[in-house]
Design a protein around this motif. Structure first.
Motif, PDB file in Angstrom:
ATOM      1  N   LEU A 261       5.275  -3.289  20.914  1.00 55.99           N
ATOM      2  CA  LEU A 261       4.263  -2.374  21.446  1.00 55.99           C
ATOM      3  C   LEU A 261       3.125  -2.177  20.448  1.00 55.99           C
ATOM      4  O   LEU A 261       1.939  -2.246  20.818  1.00 55.99           O
ATOM      5  CB  LEU A 261       4.916  -1.026  21.778  1.00 55.99           C
ATOM      6  CG  LEU A 261       3.988   0.043  22.365  1.00 55.99           C
ATOM      7  CD1 LEU A 261       3.550  -0.353  23.763  1.00 55.99           C
ATOM      8  CD2 LEU A 261       4.699   1.401  22.409  1.00 55.99           C
ATOM      9  N   TYR A 262       3.466  -1.936  19.193  1.00 47.81           N
ATOM     10  CA  TYR A 262       2.433  -1.727  18.176  1.00 47.81           C
ATOM     11  C   TYR A 262       1.679  -3.028  17.883  1.00 47.81           C
ATOM     12  O   TYR A 262       0.465  -2.997  17.611  1.00 47.81           O
ATOM     13  CB  TYR A 262       3.061  -1.168  16.901  1.00 47.81           C
ATOM     14  CG  TYR A 262       3.163   0.341  16.899  1.00 47.81           C
ATOM     15  CD1 TYR A 262       2.423   1.109  16.016  1.00 47.81           C
ATOM     16  CD2 TYR A 262       3.993   0.998  17.801  1.00 47.81           C
ATOM     17  CE1 TYR A 262       2.511   2.487  16.007  1.00 47.81           C
ATOM     18  CE2 TYR A 262       4.091   2.386  17.810  1.00 47.81           C
ATOM     19  CZ  TYR A 262       3.339   3.122  16.913  1.00 47.81           C
ATOM     20  OH  TYR A 262       3.427   4.494  16.928  1.00 47.81           O
ATOM     21  N   ARG A 263       2.375  -4.165  17.930  1.00 53.02           N
ATOM     22  CA  ARG A 263       1.694  -5.450  17.717  1.00 53.02           C
ATOM     23  C   ARG A 263       0.626  -5.680  18.783  1.00 53.02           C
ATOM     24  O   ARG A 263      -0.479  -6.152  18.482  1.00 53.02           O
ATOM     25  CB  ARG A 263       2.709  -6.592  17.757  1.00 53.02           C
ATOM     26  CG  ARG A 263       2.130  -7.965  17.408  1.00 53.02           C
ATOM     27  CD  ARG A 263       3.076  -9.076  17.805  1.00 53.02           C
ATOM     28  NE  ARG A 263       3.102  -9.273  19.247  1.00 53.02           N
ATOM     29  CZ  ARG A 263       3.912 -10.131  19.870  1.00 53.02           C
ATOM     30  NH1 ARG A 263       4.797 -10.842  19.174  1.00 53.02           N
ATOM     31  NH2 ARG A 263       3.863 -10.260  21.180  1.00 53.02           N
ATOM     32  N   GLU A 264       0.944  -5.319  20.014  1.00 46.04           N
ATOM     33  CA  GLU A 264       0.026  -5.583  21.121  1.00 46.04           C
ATOM     34  C   GLU A 264      -1.066  -4.533  21.257  1.00 46.04           C
ATOM     35  O   GLU A 264      -2.192  -4.860  21.636  1.00 46.04           O
ATOM     36  CB  GLU A 264       0.825  -5.659  22.437  1.00 46.04           C
ATOM     37  CG  GLU A 264       1.776  -6.842  22.506  1.00 46.04           C
ATOM     38  CD  GLU A 264       1.042  -8.168  22.438  1.00 46.04           C
ATOM     39  OE1 GLU A 264       0.091  -8.358  23.217  1.00 46.04           O
ATOM     40  OE2 GLU A 264       1.409  -9.008  21.586  1.00 46.04           O
ATOM     41  N   TYR A 265      -0.743  -3.272  20.969  1.00 40.95           N
ATOM     42  CA  TYR A 265      -1.666  -2.193  21.317  1.00 40.95           C
ATOM     43  C   TYR A 265      -2.083  -1.301  20.146  1.00 40.95           C
ATOM     44  O   TYR A 265      -2.872  -0.369  20.337  1.00 40.95           O
ATOM     45  CB  TYR A 265      -1.044  -1.321  22.421  1.00 40.95           C
ATOM     46  CG  TYR A 265      -0.752  -2.106  23.674  1.00 40.95           C
ATOM     47  CD1 TYR A 265      -1.776  -2.494  24.533  1.00 40.95           C
ATOM     48  CD2 TYR A 265       0.555  -2.493  23.987  1.00 40.95           C
ATOM     49  CE1 TYR A 265      -1.505  -3.225  25.677  1.00 40.95           C
ATOM     50  CE2 TYR A 265       0.836  -3.222  25.132  1.00 40.95           C
ATOM     51  CZ  TYR A 265      -0.199  -3.589  25.969  1.00 40.95           C
ATOM     52  OH  TYR A 265       0.073  -4.329  27.108  1.00 40.95           O
ATOM     53  N   ALA A 266      -1.558  -1.560  18.951  1.00 40.85           N
ATOM     54  CA  ALA A 266      -1.939  -0.722  17.802  1.00 40.85           C
ATOM     55  C   ALA A 266      -2.133  -1.573  16.555  1.00 40.85           C
ATOM     56  O   ALA A 266      -1.807  -1.145  15.458  1.00 40.85           O
ATOM     57  CB  ALA A 266      -0.881   0.352  17.568  1.00 40.85           C
ATOM     58  N   ASN A 267      -2.713  -2.751  16.739  1.00 39.65           N
ATOM     59  CA  ASN A 267      -2.895  -3.664  15.607  1.00 39.65           C
ATOM     60  C   ASN A 267      -4.329  -3.584  15.073  1.00 39.65           C
ATOM     61  O   ASN A 267      -5.035  -4.575  14.941  1.00 39.65           O
ATOM     62  CB  ASN A 267      -2.568  -5.103  15.999  1.00 39.65           C
ATOM     63  CG  ASN A 267      -2.412  -6.007  14.787  1.00 39.65           C
ATOM     64  OD1 ASN A 267      -2.230  -5.528  13.666  1.00 39.65           O
ATOM     65  ND2 ASN A 267      -2.499  -7.299  15.001  1.00 39.65           N
ATOM     66  N   GLY A 268      -4.733  -2.379  14.796  1.00 36.99           N
ATOM     67  CA  GLY A 268      -6.049  -2.141  14.217  1.00 36.99           C
ATOM     68  C   GLY A 268      -6.036  -0.786  13.544  1.00 36.99           C
ATOM     69  O   GLY A 268      -5.106   0.000  13.742  1.00 36.99           O
ATOM     70  N   GLN A 269      -7.037  -0.510  12.742  1.00 32.09           N
ATOM     71  CA  GLN A 269      -7.048   0.756  12.023  1.00 32.09           C
ATOM     72  C   GLN A 269      -8.433   1.380  12.001  1.00 32.09           C
ATOM     73  O   GLN A 269      -9.411   0.719  11.656  1.00 32.09           O
ATOM     74  CB  GLN A 269      -6.544   0.571  10.583  1.00 32.09           C
ATOM     75  CG  GLN A 269      -5.038   0.455  10.460  1.00 32.09           C
ATOM     76  CD  GLN A 269      -4.583   0.553   9.021  1.00 32.09           C
ATOM     77  OE1 GLN A 269      -5.275   0.126   8.105  1.00 32.09           O
ATOM     78  NE2 GLN A 269      -3.408   1.108   8.803  1.00 32.09           N
ATOM     79  N   SER A 270      -8.460   2.651  12.368  1.00 29.60           N
ATOM     80  CA  SER A 270      -9.649   3.454  12.162  1.00 29.60           C
ATOM     81  C   SER A 270      -9.628   3.951  10.722  1.00 29.60           C
ATOM     82  O   SER A 270      -8.666   3.724   9.983  1.00 29.60           O
ATOM     83  CB  SER A 270      -9.641   4.640  13.131  1.00 29.60           C
ATOM     84  OG  SER A 270      -8.529   5.470  12.864  1.00 29.60           O
ATOM     85  N   VAL A 271     -10.692   4.652  10.327  1.00 29.92           N
ATOM     86  CA  VAL A 271     -10.728   5.227   8.980  1.00 29.92           C
ATOM     87  C   VAL A 271      -9.573   6.203   8.794  1.00 29.92           C
ATOM     88  O   VAL A 271      -8.910   6.226   7.752  1.00 29.92           O
ATOM     89  CB  VAL A 271     -12.076   5.924   8.738  1.00 29.92           C
ATOM     90  CG1 VAL A 271     -12.069   6.656   7.405  1.00 29.92           C
ATOM     91  CG2 VAL A 271     -13.218   4.907   8.785  1.00 29.92           C
ATOM     92  N   LEU A 272      -9.284   7.006   9.826  1.00 31.29           N
ATOM     93  CA  LEU A 272      -8.208   7.992   9.745  1.00 31.29           C
ATOM     94  C   LEU A 272      -6.849   7.320   9.618  1.00 31.29           C
ATOM     95  O   LEU A 272      -6.022   7.711   8.784  1.00 31.29           O
ATOM     96  CB  LEU A 272      -8.237   8.911  10.967  1.00 31.29           C
ATOM     97  CG  LEU A 272      -7.105   9.953  11.038  1.00 31.29           C
ATOM     98  CD1 LEU A 272      -7.168  10.882   9.822  1.00 31.29           C
ATOM     99  CD2 LEU A 272      -7.193  10.743  12.342  1.00 31.29           C
ATOM    100  N   LEU A 273      -6.608   6.306  10.445  1.00 32.01           N
ATOM    101  CA  LEU A 273      -5.317   5.617  10.391  1.00 32.01           C
ATOM    102  C   LEU A 273      -5.118   4.921   9.055  1.00 32.01           C
ATOM    103  O   LEU A 273      -4.007   4.903   8.511  1.00 32.01           O
ATOM    104  CB  LEU A 273      -5.207   4.610  11.533  1.00 32.01           C
ATOM    105  CG  LEU A 273      -4.737   5.151  12.885  1.00 32.01           C
ATOM    106  CD1 LEU A 273      -4.768   4.052  13.943  1.00 32.01           C
ATOM    107  CD2 LEU A 273      -3.326   5.731  12.782  1.00 32.01           C
ATOM    108  N   ARG A 274      -6.181   4.326   8.530  1.00 31.01           N
ATOM    109  CA  ARG A 274      -6.076   3.677   7.226  1.00 31.01           C
ATOM    110  C   ARG A 274      -5.729   4.704   6.159  1.00 31.01           C
ATOM    111  O   ARG A 274      -4.886   4.459   5.279  1.00 31.01           O
ATOM    112  CB  ARG A 274      -7.381   2.966   6.878  1.00 31.01           C
ATOM    113  CG  ARG A 274      -7.293   2.116   5.607  1.00 31.01           C
ATOM    114  CD  ARG A 274      -8.618   1.448   5.277  1.00 31.01           C
ATOM    115  NE  ARG A 274      -9.106   0.653   6.397  1.00 31.01           N
ATOM    116  CZ  ARG A 274     -10.183   0.939   7.097  1.00 31.01           C
ATOM    117  NH1 ARG A 274     -10.906   2.021   6.780  1.00 31.01           N
ATOM    118  NH2 ARG A 274     -10.564   0.185   8.103  1.00 31.01           N
TER     119      ARG A 274
END
Length: 337
Positions: A261-274
């Motif tokens: 699920l994370y590979r497909e739909y959460a494989n990027g980062q905003s400034v906050l997530l980073r």
């Protein structure tokens, strides 16, 4: 050089939040011994054990899997001496400092949540020793995770866990010298760490198909729902009797379902997530003493048991991430945190 897998960073942030909220709930439910007891007996949630039980089925195992995934590349790049020295610094130093702080606070040897850091260090050192004796896997392999393969792994884990619990029930902790561990879950942790090592070598995460990932996620969700539906009837008795196997199925299917699920739909980062990813390890280390302080300060605040649980979890999360960020501004601290 392999592309950074942002989804694993994001997944570790989610797991850190789960750990913090898991601990936040222990004072307000039957979650095992806790250093703080609410003065108001109404600060109690009788069914939060469903949350504890479902979390414990997979979240630390998935932590070990993700940690194991990055170990081979680190050793390949650094070699034995640098690998071991960095692990001793990044894992050993927080373990000694926080373990010493906790032990001093309670007047006896106490590791609390630092058992994970200790055991991860132990696994990494064993891997380093293994690499001194054997060459890494280098033959090309086209294998990938399949539903049948995941089921077989879960059943092996489950049968082993089932028989272990005949002698060492869940929540029974023991030690081998200073190595503290819970036998009921230890096979899961070892297997998940090894699966992480193999997943890196065989590129299983990138090769896992949509069908396998989605089906795993669905099965894991159904098993989690089944665990939440347990009360006092026949279903609860059946699950409890075979919980070592049931829990292992949850562990494997939820873990690989979330990885997909994370590979497909959460494989990027905003400034906050980073930013959150950079602080997540430190937040894990520091959250427990901060939480005890928050719980005592908020002891007489009445917002209902669930409100207290959420308030403590949110405040502790913010403080733990903020404290880590501030400490990482100190020169040299980033090498550890």
């Amino acid at each position: 050089m392999r592309q950074r897998l942002y989804y694993l960073d994001n997944l570790k942030v989610m797991l850190t939040l789960l750990v913090i909220f898991h601990h936040a709930g222990q004072a307000y439910g039957q979650g095992g011994g806790w250093a703080y007891t609410p003065s108001n007996p109404d600060d109690f949630m009788p069914y939060i054990w469903h949350f504890f039980s479902t979390n414990a089925a997979f979240f630390m195992g998935l932590y070990f899997f993700i940690s194991g995934y990055f170990v081979p590349a680190s050793f390949d790049h650094q070699g034995f001496k640098t690998f071991v020295s960095k692990k001793l610094l990044r894992l050993g130093l927080p373990f000694v400092l926080m373990g010493g702080l906790l032990s001093a606070a309670v007047g006896k040897f106490e590791l609390a949540h630092m058992w994970f850091v200790e055991n991860l260090l132990f696994f990494c050192l064993l891997y380093a020793l293994y690499r001194c004796l054997f060459k890494p896997i280098s033959k090309p392999c086209t294998s990938r995770p399949t539903l049948l393969g995941l089921t077989i792994v879960a059943l092996i884990m489950g049968v082993g866990s089932h028989f272990t619990r005949q002698h060492c029930p869940q929540d029974y902790w023991t030690g081998l010298w200073i190595l503290v561990f819970e036998p009921a879950h230890y096979l899961q942790y070892v297997m998940m760490f090894v699966l992480g090592l193999l997943a890196y070598r065989f590129e299983w995460l990138s090769r896992m198909s949509r069908a396998t990932g989605l089906t795993s996620l669905i099965l894991g969700t159904l098993l989690a729902v089944g665990n939440y539906l347990r009360l006092d009837g026949v279903w609860s008795q059946f699950v409890w009797q075979w919980f070592g196997i049931y829990e292992s199925l949850m562990c494997i299917f939820i873990s690989f379902g979330l990885l997909w699920l994370y590979r497909e739909y959460a494989n990027g980062q905003s400034v906050l997530l980073r930013w959150c990813a950079e602080q997540s390890y430190g937040a894990y280390i520091f959250h427990l003493p901060l939480m005890l302080i928050v719980q005592n300060i908020l002891d007489e605040v009445w917002v209902g048991a669930f409100g207290k649980f959420m308030l403590v979890g949110i405040v502790t999360t913010l403080l733990a991430f903020l404290q880590t960020w501030l400490l990482r501004l100190v020169p040299g601290v980033k090498k550890v945190l």
